[in-house]
Design a protein around this motif. Structure first.
Motif, PDB file in Angstrom:
ATOM      1  N   PHE A   1      19.411  10.977  -3.892  1.00 47.54           N
ATOM      2  CA  PHE A   1      19.302   9.989  -3.947  1.00 47.54           C
ATOM      3  C   PHE A   1      18.465  10.229  -2.941  1.00 47.54           C
ATOM      4  CE2 PHE A   1      20.942   7.089  -0.796  1.00 47.54           C
ATOM      5  CZ  PHE A   1      21.234   5.585  -1.439  1.00 47.54           C
ATOM      6  N   ASN A   2      18.123  10.597  -1.507  1.00 48.28           N
ATOM      7  CA  ASN A   2      17.052   9.859  -0.864  1.00 48.28           C
ATOM      8  C   ASN A   2      15.990  10.015  -1.108  1.00 48.28           C
ATOM      9  OD1 ASN A   2      18.714   9.645   1.379  1.00 48.28           O
ATOM     10  ND2 ASN A   2      18.908  12.609   2.401  1.00 48.28           N
ATOM     11  N   ALA A   3      15.290  10.684  -1.432  1.00 48.20           N
ATOM     12  CA  ALA A   3      14.274  11.263  -3.464  1.00 48.20           C
ATOM     13  C   ALA A   3      13.629   9.751  -3.839  1.00 48.20           C
ATOM     14  CB  ALA A   3      13.453  12.241  -3.646  1.00 48.20           C
ATOM     15  N   ARG A   4      15.125   9.261  -3.885  1.00 53.41           N
ATOM     16  CA  ARG A   4      14.820   8.502  -5.209  1.00 53.41           C
ATOM     17  C   ARG A   4      14.668   7.050  -4.348  1.00 53.41           C
ATOM     18  NH1 ARG A   4      16.248   8.627 -10.606  1.00 53.41           N
ATOM     19  NH2 ARG A   4      16.673  10.832 -11.341  1.00 53.41           N
ATOM     20  N   THR A   5      15.612   6.740  -3.100  1.00 51.96           N
ATOM     21  CA  THR A   5      15.002   5.849  -2.313  1.00 51.96           C
ATOM     22  C   THR A   5      14.136   5.393  -1.593  1.00 51.96           C
ATOM     23  OG1 THR A   5      16.077   7.089  -0.569  1.00 51.96           O
ATOM     24  CG2 THR A   5      17.848   5.352  -2.369  1.00 51.96           C
ATOM     25  N   LYS A   6      14.028   6.444  -1.171  1.00 52.14           N
ATOM     26  CA  LYS A   6      12.362   6.740  -0.597  1.00 52.14           C
ATOM     27  C   LYS A   6      10.679   6.001  -1.443  1.00 52.14           C
ATOM     28  CE  LYS A   6       8.571   9.758   1.317  1.00 52.14           C
ATOM     29  NZ  LYS A   6       7.418   8.772   1.129  1.00 52.14           N
ATOM     30  N   VAL A   7      11.278   5.780  -2.596  1.00 49.03           N
ATOM     31  CA  VAL A   7      10.179   5.358  -3.969  1.00 49.03           C
ATOM     32  C   VAL A   7      10.548   3.843  -3.193  1.00 49.03           C
ATOM     33  CG1 VAL A   7       9.629   4.842  -6.245  1.00 49.03           C
ATOM     34  CG2 VAL A   7      10.806   6.586  -5.447  1.00 49.03           C
ATOM     35  N   LEU A   8      11.159   3.485  -2.908  1.00 48.82           N
ATOM     36  CA  LEU A   8      11.805   2.305  -3.143  1.00 48.82           C
ATOM     37  C   LEU A   8      11.767   1.666  -1.518  1.00 48.82           C
ATOM     38  CD1 LEU A   8      12.407   0.037  -4.598  1.00 48.82           C
ATOM     39  CD2 LEU A   8      14.081   0.037  -2.911  1.00 48.82           C
ATOM     40  N   VAL A   9      11.176   2.548  -0.316  1.00 50.84           N
ATOM     41  CA  VAL A   9      10.794   2.466   0.729  1.00 50.84           C
ATOM     42  C   VAL A   9       9.148   2.086   0.603  1.00 50.84           C
ATOM     43  CG1 VAL A   9      10.662   3.518   3.236  1.00 50.84           C
ATOM     44  CG2 VAL A   9      12.734   3.529   2.087  1.00 50.84           C
ATOM     45  N   ASP A  10       8.431   2.896  -0.140  1.00 55.72           N
ATOM     46  CA  ASP A  10       7.406   2.942  -0.082  1.00 55.72           C
ATOM     47  C   ASP A  10       6.169   1.989  -1.541  1.00 55.72           C
ATOM     48  OD1 ASP A  10       7.575   6.082   1.125  1.00 55.72           O
ATOM     49  OD2 ASP A  10       7.251   6.760  -0.470  1.00 55.72           O
ATOM     50  N   GLN A  11       7.247   1.510  -1.342  1.00 60.98           N
ATOM     51  CA  GLN A  11       6.872   0.380  -2.763  1.00 60.98           C
ATOM     52  C   GLN A  11       6.762  -0.386  -1.565  1.00 60.98           C
ATOM     53  OE1 GLN A  11       9.357  -0.372  -6.179  1.00 60.98           O
ATOM     54  NE2 GLN A  11       8.508   1.348  -7.204  1.00 60.98           N
ATOM     55  N   PHE A  12       7.873  -1.362  -1.265  1.00 58.68           N
ATOM     56  CA  PHE A  12       7.997  -1.889  -0.114  1.00 58.68           C
ATOM     57  C   PHE A  12       6.745  -2.370   1.458  1.00 58.68           C
ATOM     58  CE2 PHE A  12      11.452  -3.451  -2.972  1.00 58.68           C
ATOM     59  CZ  PHE A  12      11.227  -4.320  -2.663  1.00 58.68           C
ATOM     60  N   ASN A  13       6.890  -1.487   1.929  1.00 57.75           N
ATOM     61  CA  ASN A  13       5.711  -0.338   3.155  1.00 57.75           C
ATOM     62  C   ASN A  13       4.122  -1.251   2.377  1.00 57.75           C
ATOM     63  OD1 ASN A  13       7.837  -0.342   5.012  1.00 57.75           O
ATOM     64  ND2 ASN A  13       7.407   2.373   3.989  1.00 57.75           N
ATOM     65  N   GLN A  14       4.201  -1.467   0.802  1.00 56.74           N
ATOM     66  CA  GLN A  14       2.360  -2.008   0.782  1.00 56.74           C
ATOM     67  C   GLN A  14       2.765  -3.121   0.105  1.00 56.74           C
ATOM     68  OE1 GLN A  14       2.032  -0.211  -3.057  1.00 56.74           O
ATOM     69  NE2 GLN A  14       2.884   1.949  -2.328  1.00 56.74           N
ATOM     70  N   PHE A  15       4.454  -3.884   0.724  1.00 59.29           N
ATOM     71  CA  PHE A  15       3.356  -5.805   0.788  1.00 59.29           C
ATOM     72  C   PHE A  15       2.903  -6.189   1.966  1.00 59.29           C
ATOM     73  CE2 PHE A  15       6.951  -5.324  -2.109  1.00 59.29           C
ATOM     74  CZ  PHE A  15       6.588  -6.084  -3.479  1.00 59.29           C
ATOM     75  N   GLU A  16       1.704  -6.768   1.520  1.00 60.47           N
ATOM     76  CA  GLU A  16       1.402  -7.011   2.736  1.00 60.47           C
ATOM     77  C   GLU A  16       1.670  -8.716   3.200  1.00 60.47           C
ATOM     78  OE1 GLU A  16      -3.427  -7.201   4.990  1.00 60.47           O
ATOM     79  OE2 GLU A  16      -3.198  -7.289   3.240  1.00 60.47           O
ATOM     80  N   VAL A  17       2.378  -8.990   4.204  1.00 63.29           N
ATOM     81  CA  VAL A  17       2.851 -10.411   4.295  1.00 63.29           C
ATOM     82  C   VAL A  17       2.149 -11.004   4.959  1.00 63.29           C
ATOM     83  CG1 VAL A  17       5.303  -9.688   4.027  1.00 63.29           C
ATOM     84  CG2 VAL A  17       4.453  -9.570   6.046  1.00 63.29           C
ATOM     85  N   LEU A  18       1.020 -10.926   5.695  1.00 61.22           N
ATOM     86  CA  LEU A  18       0.468 -10.900   6.806  1.00 61.22           C
ATOM     87  C   LEU A  18      -0.419 -10.327   6.497  1.00 61.22           C
ATOM     88  CD1 LEU A  18       2.121 -12.887   9.464  1.00 61.22           C
ATOM     89  CD2 LEU A  18       1.333 -14.667   7.576  1.00 61.22           C
ATOM     90  N   PRO A  19      -2.010 -11.164   7.239  1.00 62.64           N
ATOM     91  CA  PRO A  19      -3.005 -10.502   7.266  1.00 62.64           C
ATOM     92  C   PRO A  19      -2.876  -9.220   8.637  1.00 62.64           C
ATOM     93  CG  PRO A  19      -3.474 -12.327   7.149  1.00 62.64           C
ATOM     94  CD  PRO A  19      -2.447 -12.567   7.497  1.00 62.64           C
TER      95      PRO A  19
END
Length: 673
Positions: free
Chosen positions: A540-558
């Motif tokens: 479970f933790n390995a699968r949720t880490k994928v989601l963490v990494d994906q959202f960490n890549q969203f640049e919301v402001l410069p």
């Protein structure tokens, strides 16, 4: 209390155009068909809506969720004004609702009173002459709903969730998060300067010379910085194991020594409980250090600032303006204040929530909506069970326990089975602040009376007129207030694809919270215990880490990126809600294909468009920065463009392939529930 909600943002009207004569749910003018759906689905689905709904000057964010909340506020205003117009007998609910609202709207009387309504609180602080007096004053302020150092409250025991115990939670900060005190960025420094200016203004308005006020503000800021350094981060507070530290009173006093915690409780007029959960022991240790080393004058200055900033929004217009200048303009980027009536409606609604809610339900909640929701919830439960049984990564042992937890989820829809009794709350027409403080005392008594008693499973933690929903892991229950059962979430006469895409995903979202990174730590009876195999937990933790990494890549402001760890629970719930509700929709077709196009879109397209429309919004940069720091929910655009690229059926519905910028290769997609 570990309650997790759907979040805030919303939109349009709809259902089948031919039934209502209204604008189609997904008309081209609400979308931006010039945008490639595989490049920015949020903008494709909502671009037209965003152009039609520019940010009002009194809003830091304005979305379809907010639009529904604003419409609801108008309904609540009518209820309150009708109550006020009745000239009801003293002591009745109508009298209390009407007089509370009237007291807040009488700005002439408020301005004339000045700081007189809070003078008894300030005088109490000024009477401090020895160290013991500090504790007595903190107890007194706590009674008024003003929490100088910590929240003392009733909470279900996380390991015995059918019983309430006492809880202690960190407080004391005037800025919304500890990181504002600690970060070295230019933006954080600007906000620290703005906060000290705000404190200076509060002291000046309360009668101090500006030079003296500035010195007091600096002293308070240093005091709060000490508290901030000892405070848990929001990420740490998401860990229920870290925040579960149950002890007796001797254990608490050992943590907070030499601060006499038992005397603090008794000073509020309550007996010392047998068990207390301390959410942040390190914070209590810092309180003890400050109690020992800080001068009486420093404590008096700090406690005065706490009273001023807790009451500023209810005092004269100058205080209200100062409060808005910091919390509205500096923190969130608002250009103008909301109309006075909206603020007072919010406060009246907060003080007499279920009394107003009872009138709201009678006026605006059709029984047919509850009936249809009951069916939708059970359909979602069946679909979730199907998905659990088909998981390839989970063992049969954990699957069985997950199915049992799913089956045990309690459902509350619309409104409570029993309503709050407000008989003991006294409301006057002559003093807004007095009513606020009376309401605070009433709520504190209601809350602390629960300590040592069984949990009331019929209690709600949102009022029926609230546009939101929540999951409570300690009760293993999902709750949907009446107000959310409206477009763009719920269409009483709408087609199934739209309803499953909107309210269906909300239902699935809340169910999934029972199985997100926090919810999964609680068993079917609400107790925090390990019901997973160790191997399944690792997977479970390995699968949720994928989601963490994906959202960490969203640049919301410069240069500013989303926090995938802080928002993980909500992102798991969004993705799970989409997959579960889509499964439920397919089940509803009974193996048949729905070939009907409505508003020019196939049923599969309508499902994903309905979901996306819920999160349509415009938002200011300052609010983006604030929410990224403090909110566990992702921004609206990321709640669309984040989970959807993990869903193959979304690609299929819109004919998207690997050439689309949003495309994620199958092996890199998040696949959890």
């Amino acid at each position: 209390m570990l309650v997790v909600s759907i979040g805030v943002s919303s939109c349009a009207t709809g259902g089948k155009e031919q039934n209502t004569g209204t604008k189609p749910v997904f008309s081209a003018e609400d979308m931006d068909l010039s945008v490639d759906p595989g490049t920015n689905f949020f903008e494709y689905a909502n671009g037209g809506w965003r152009k039609q709904h520019p940010l009002p000057d009194d809003k830091s964010r304005y979305g379809s969720f907010d639009l529904l909340a604003e419409e609801n506020k108008e309904k609540v205003k009518l209820i309150i004004e009708n109550a006020a117009a009745q000239n009801a007998e003293d002591g009745t609910v109508s009298q209390k609702i009407g007089d509370f609202y009237a007291s807040g709207m009488d700005m002439d009387a408020i301005n004339k009173a000045g700081i007189k309504p809070i003078q008894p609180l300030l005088s109490k602080i000024n009477s401090i002459e020895k160290q013991d007096d500090i504790v007595k004053v903190i107890s007194f302020l706590q009674q008024q709903g003003i929490n100088p150092l910590f929240y003392y409250h009733a909470t279900a025991d996380q390991k015995n969730s059918k019983m309430n115990i006492a809880g202690v939670y960190q407080s004391g900060l005037g800025m919304p998060d500890r990181d504002y005190y600690l970060e070295k960025t230019d933006d954080a420094k600007k906000l620290r300067d703005a906060y000290q200016n705000y404190l200076t203004t509060l002291y000046t308005l309360s009668g101090h010379a500006e030079t003296e006020a500035a010195k007091k503000a600096e002293l308070v800021f240093d005091f709060e910085t000490s508290l901030a350094k000892a405070s848990n981060s929001r990420l740490e507070n998401r860990d229920p194991h870290k925040t579960y530290n149950k002890v007796d009173i001797n254990g608490v006093e050992e943590m907070v020594k030499p601060f006499p915690f038992a005397s603090f409780i008794k000073g509020m007029g309550y007996s010392v409980p047998a068990e207390i959960n301390v959410s942040q022991p390190e914070f209590l240790a810092e309180v003890g250090k400050l109690y020992k080393k800080e001068k009486l004058s420093t404590w008096k200055t700090f406690l005065t600032s706490v009273v001023l900033r807790n009451t500023a929004a209810y005092l004269t217009q100058d205080f209200v303006n100062a409060n808005f200048a910091f919390y509205g303009q500096a923190m969130s980027g608002q250009k103008e204040q909301e109309p006075r009536w909206k603020k007072v409606v919010n406060t009246t609604n907060g003080a007499l929530g279920e009394a107003v809610g009872q009138l709201f339900v009678a006026e605006y909640f059709p029984p047919a909506a509850k009936k249809r929701m009951d069916k939708l919830v059970e359909n979602l439960r069946i679909a979730f069970g199907q998905r659990i049984s088909q998981l390839e990564w989970m063992s049969d042992e954990t699957k069985q326990a997950a199915q049992e937890k799913l089956d045990a989820i309690r459902v509350k829809i619309g409104y409570p089975n029993k309503w709050r009794d407000y008989s003991d709350l006294k409301v006057v027409k002559t003093s807004y602040v007095e009513n606020i403080l009376a309401s605070n005392r009433f709520e504190l008594d209601f809350d602390l009376a629960k300590i040592g008693k069984p949990v009331d499973q019929d209690e709600w933690f949102m009022t029926p007129q609230t546009v939101n929903a929540y999951y409570n892991p300690l009760a293993n229950e999902i709750v949907f207030p009446a107000a959310i059962l409206q477009p763009p979430f719920f269409y009483l006469d709408g087609d199934d694809a739209v309803n499953y895409g909107a309210i269906g995903v909300v239902i699935g979202h809340e169910m999934t919270h029972g199985f997100d990174d926090q919810g999964r730590l609680f068993a079917k009876d609400g107790n925090m215990e390990e019901w997973w195999t160790a191997e399944d937990s690792e997977k479970f933790n390995a699968r949720t880490k994928v989601l963490v990494d994906q959202f960490n890549q969203f640049e919301v402001l410069p240069g500013v990126f989303a926090n995938g760890e802080l928002s993980l629970g909500e992102n798991i719930a969004d993705l799970g809600g989409l997959l579960i509700s889509y499964q439920a929709y397919l089940n509803s077709l009974n193996g048949k294909e729905n070939t009907e196009k409505i508003d020019g879109f196939t049923d599969k397209q309508r499902f994903y468009l309905a979901y996306s429309r819920v999160w349509a919004q415009n938002i200011r940069d300052a609010e983006i920065a604030r929410l990224t720091k403090v909110d566990v929910h992702s921004l609206g655009s990321n709640r669309v463009n984040g989970p959807l690229p993990n869903v193959q059926e979304w690609y299929d519905a819109f004919g998207l392939d690997a050439k689309s910028p949003l495309f994620i290769t199958p092996e890199e997609r998040a696949s959890i529930w």
